[in-house]
Design a protein around this motif. Structure first.
Motif, PDB file in Angstrom:
ATOM      1  N   UNK A 197       0.839  -1.199   0.000  1.00 11.17           N
ATOM      2  CA  UNK A 197       0.000   0.000   0.000  1.00 11.17           C
ATOM      3  C   UNK A 197       0.878   1.254   0.000  1.00 11.17           C
ATOM      4  N   UNK A 198       1.960   1.206   0.791  1.00 11.71           N
ATOM      5  CA  UNK A 198       2.841   2.380   0.849  1.00 11.71           C
ATOM      6  C   UNK A 198       3.489   2.632  -0.508  1.00 11.71           C
ATOM      7  N   UNK A 199       3.884   1.535  -1.174  1.00 13.38           N
ATOM      8  CA  UNK A 199       4.499   1.655  -2.503  1.00 13.38           C
ATOM      9  C   UNK A 199       3.483   2.272  -3.464  1.00 13.38           C
ATOM     10  N   UNK A 200       2.245   1.769  -3.404  1.00 11.23           N
ATOM     11  CA  UNK A 200       1.189   2.288  -4.284  1.00 11.23           C
ATOM     12  C   UNK A 200       0.974   3.777  -4.016  1.00 11.23           C
ATOM     13  N   UNK A 201       0.925   4.155  -2.743  1.00 13.57           N
ATOM     14  CA  UNK A 201       0.736   5.568  -2.389  1.00 13.57           C
ATOM     15  C   UNK A 201       1.870   6.427  -2.940  1.00 13.57           C
ATOM     16  N   UNK A 202       3.102   5.891  -2.840  1.00 17.92           N
ATOM     17  CA  UNK A 202       4.271   6.675  -3.260  1.00 17.92           C
ATOM     18  C   UNK A 202       4.229   6.990  -4.751  1.00 17.92           C
ATOM     19  N   UNK A 203       3.607   6.109  -5.539  1.00 18.08           N
ATOM     20  CA  UNK A 203       3.588   6.317  -6.991  1.00 18.08           C
ATOM     21  C   UNK A 203       2.191   6.609  -7.536  1.00 18.08           C
ATOM     22  N   UNK A 204       1.229   6.854  -6.633  1.00 21.69           N
ATOM     23  CA  UNK A 204      -0.123   7.190  -7.075  1.00 21.69           C
ATOM     24  C   UNK A 204      -0.817   6.042  -7.794  1.00 21.69           C
ATOM     25  N   UNK A 205      -0.600   4.786  -7.331  1.00 23.27           N
ATOM     26  CA  UNK A 205      -1.218   3.613  -7.949  1.00 23.27           C
ATOM     27  C   UNK A 205      -2.342   3.087  -7.065  1.00 23.27           C
ATOM     28  N   UNK A 206      -3.182   2.248  -7.642  1.00 24.77           N
ATOM     29  CA  UNK A 206      -4.154   1.517  -6.830  1.00 24.77           C
ATOM     30  C   UNK A 206      -3.382   0.516  -5.969  1.00 24.77           C
ATOM     31  N   UNK A 207      -3.766   0.338  -4.697  1.00 24.87           N
ATOM     32  CA  UNK A 207      -3.006  -0.581  -3.826  1.00 24.87           C
ATOM     33  C   UNK A 207      -3.370  -2.055  -4.041  1.00 24.87           C
ATOM     34  N   UNK A 208      -3.277  -2.512  -5.267  1.00 22.25           N
ATOM     35  CA  UNK A 208      -3.559  -3.919  -5.568  1.00 22.25           C
ATOM     36  C   UNK A 208      -2.330  -4.528  -6.234  1.00 22.25           C
ATOM     37  N   UNK A 209      -2.118  -5.840  -6.064  1.00 20.34           N
ATOM     38  CA  UNK A 209      -0.981  -6.478  -6.730  1.00 20.34           C
ATOM     39  C   UNK A 209      -1.034  -6.268  -8.237  1.00 20.34           C
ATOM     40  N   UNK A 210      -2.266  -6.241  -8.818  1.00 21.05           N
ATOM     41  CA  UNK A 210      -2.418  -6.077 -10.276  1.00 21.05           C
ATOM     42  C   UNK A 210      -1.874  -4.721 -10.735  1.00 21.05           C
ATOM     43  N   UNK A 211      -2.040  -3.694  -9.895  1.00 13.73           N
ATOM     44  CA  UNK A 211      -1.556  -2.359 -10.270  1.00 13.73           C
ATOM     45  C   UNK A 211      -0.076  -2.194  -9.919  1.00 13.73           C
ATOM     46  N   UNK A 212       0.311  -2.757  -8.786  1.00 13.18           N
ATOM     47  CA  UNK A 212       1.671  -2.514  -8.299  1.00 13.18           C
ATOM     48  C   UNK A 212       2.701  -3.378  -9.040  1.00 13.18           C
ATOM     49  N   UNK A 213       2.368  -4.653  -9.293  1.00 20.20           N
ATOM     50  CA  UNK A 213       3.371  -5.570  -9.864  1.00 20.20           C
ATOM     51  C   UNK A 213       3.965  -5.089 -11.188  1.00 20.20           C
ATOM     52  N   UNK A 214       3.140  -4.696 -12.194  1.00 13.10           N
ATOM     53  CA  UNK A 214       3.755  -4.253 -13.455  1.00 13.10           C
ATOM     54  C   UNK A 214       4.645  -3.027 -13.269  1.00 13.10           C
ATOM     55  N   UNK A 215       4.215  -2.089 -12.410  1.00 17.43           N
ATOM     56  CA  UNK A 215       5.012  -0.884 -12.162  1.00 17.43           C
ATOM     57  C   UNK A 215       6.335  -1.268 -11.519  1.00 17.43           C
ATOM     58  N   UNK A 216       6.227  -2.167 -10.551  1.00 21.81           N
ATOM     59  CA  UNK A 216       7.414  -2.603  -9.807  1.00 21.81           C
ATOM     60  C   UNK A 216       8.417  -3.291 -10.737  1.00 21.81           C
ATOM     61  N   UNK A 217       7.907  -4.220 -11.542  1.00 23.68           N
ATOM     62  CA  UNK A 217       8.806  -4.976 -12.427  1.00 23.68           C
ATOM     63  C   UNK A 217       9.388  -4.083 -13.526  1.00 23.68           C
ATOM     64  N   UNK A 218       8.600  -3.119 -13.990  1.00 23.50           N
ATOM     65  CA  UNK A 218       9.107  -2.212 -15.033  1.00 23.50           C
ATOM     66  C   UNK A 218      10.240  -1.344 -14.499  1.00 23.50           C
ATOM     67  N   UNK A 219      10.217  -1.085 -13.184  1.00 22.14           N
ATOM     68  CA  UNK A 219      11.218  -0.191 -12.599  1.00 22.14           C
ATOM     69  C   UNK A 219      12.338  -0.925 -11.877  1.00 22.14           C
ATOM     70  N   UNK A 220      12.276  -2.236 -11.835  1.00 19.80           N
ATOM     71  CA  UNK A 220      13.291  -3.015 -11.121  1.00 19.80           C
ATOM     72  C   UNK A 220      13.682  -4.228 -11.947  1.00 19.80           C
ATOM     73  N   UNK A 221      14.743  -4.087 -12.717  1.00 16.03           N
ATOM     74  CA  UNK A 221      15.193  -5.235 -13.508  1.00 16.03           C
ATOM     75  C   UNK A 221      16.085  -6.128 -12.631  1.00 16.03           C
ATOM     76  N   UNK A 222      15.670  -7.382 -12.473  1.00 17.93           N
ATOM     77  CA  UNK A 222      16.450  -8.326 -11.673  1.00 17.93           C
ATOM     78  C   UNK A 222      17.041  -9.363 -12.633  1.00 17.93           C
ATOM     79  N   UNK A 223      18.358  -9.290 -12.920  1.00 15.21           N
ATOM     80  CA  UNK A 223      18.946 -10.213 -13.891  1.00 15.21           C
ATOM     81  C   UNK A 223      18.676 -11.684 -13.573  1.00 15.21           C
ATOM     82  N   UNK A 224      18.613 -12.044 -12.301  1.00 11.52           N
ATOM     83  CA  UNK A 224      18.351 -13.448 -11.962  1.00 11.52           C
ATOM     84  C   UNK A 224      16.957 -13.873 -12.418  1.00 11.52           C
ATOM     85  N   UNK A 225      16.066 -12.914 -12.616  1.00  9.64           N
ATOM     86  CA  UNK A 225      14.766 -13.218 -13.198  1.00  9.64           C
ATOM     87  C   UNK A 225      13.682 -13.567 -12.194  1.00  9.64           C
TER      88      UNK A 225
END
Ligand code: NAP
Length: 264
Positions: A197-225
């Motif tokens: 919820x805090x992450x969603x608030x920080x970026x003005x997103x809906x506090x749902x995994x559906x809204x947060x996950x794509x934003x999170x993955x787009x902004x955090x590239x993890x080479x291990x995958x």
């Protein structure tokens, strides 16, 4: 591998969930007697009972907030003489707009993520010095080394923590005491889901995994995958609590699936 710590006494401050709990389990597996702390009593007691049952070691739960003097006193009274000290702590929630970060928010972050661990170490280092041996491990954050604009309440205080331990570890290494820090990246833990919820608030997103996950993955590239599980850190923590790591002093080990590229 035999970590050669069977029968030693260890504190895992912040041991009821996430990487703290996983570390507590690895230490219990190696045969240490454990004291685990947390603020929330029920989850803490359950964790202590489960770990004790699973590994057949003594696990004492101590309700104690590491960020307060009262909490730290409760820990010191429950376990006056540990051989091993591992510490993790939950910093304040992700900040939104950096221009809205107030002095009060900074004080809270520093009180929790810097002064809390320092005061626990400052209390136990003389005890370890008397024993002529000790191991200290802080589970902090990769944002101590790799700044992230939404983690101002976590990274800067932990940058100061690793600066402190860089000096202090070199001062006390001659007494057989080591301090090292683990700097985790993105882990799938109870704590991580609590800040959704805090992450969603920080970026003005809906506090749902559906809204947060794509934003999170787009902004955090993890080479291990993948995002790590808590036990992707715990074996390294346990090794740093062992006599086998006696020549590893004042190091900061990033465990982030390669997310942040740097040579050291
Ligand atoms: N998960 C991630 O992706 C990630 C990324 C970067 C850094 N980190 C850092 O890694 C560390 C561990 O994170 P995690 O995700 O494993 O956390 P977690 O799942 O929330 O577990 C934290 C543990 O520490 C306890 N704790 C927290 N604050 C405490 C306090 N003031 N005093 C005593 N116990 C306390 C918690 O219990 P109570 O809440 O009941 O006190 C819990 O047992 C944290 O410092 C976090 O900032 C995590």
């Amino acid at each position: 591998m035999d970590l050669k710590i069977k029968g030693k006494k260890a504190i895992m401050a912040g041991g009821s969930a996430g990487m703290g709990r996983a570390t507590a389990e690895r230490l219990a597996e190696a045969g240490v007697d454990l004291y685990i702390t947390a603020r929330r009593e029920e989850r803490l007691k359950n964790a202590a009972a489960e770990i004790s049952e699973k590994y057949g070691t003594s696990v004492t739960p101590v309700v104690a907030d590491s960020s307060t003097e009262e909490g730290r006193k409760a820990l010191f009274a429950a376990c006056p003489d540990p051989d091993i000290l591992a510490i993790t702590i939950k910093p304040p929630a992700p900040n939104g707009d950096f221009l809205k970060v107030t002095p009060e928010m900074w004080r809270d972050s520093i009180e929790t993520a810097l002064i809390g661990p320092i005061e626990i170490m400052r209390h136990y280092i003389p005890v370890m010095k008397d024993k002529g041996w000790g191991r200290i491990v802080n589970i902090a954050t990769f944002s101590a080394k790799n700044p992230m604009i939404w983690r101002l309440m976590s990274g800067p205080a932990r940058s100061a923590l690793i600066n402190y331990t860089a000096s202090v570890s070199r001062e006390i290494a001659k007494h057989g005491i080591t301090i090292n820090n683990l700097l985790p990246g993105m882990f799938r833990t109870e704590g991580a889901s609590e800040i959704l919820k805090d992450y969603a608030d920080a970026f003005g997103l809906e506090p749902t995994p559906e809204a947060v996950s794509p934003h999170f993955l787009a902004n955090n590239h993890i080479p291990a995958g993948f995002m790590a599980e808590a036990d992707d850190l715990a074996p390294m923590a346990a090794l740093l609590c062992s006599p086998l790591s006696r020549f590893i002093v004042g190091q900061n080990i990033v465990i982030d699936g390669g997310q942040h590229a740097s040579l050291f």
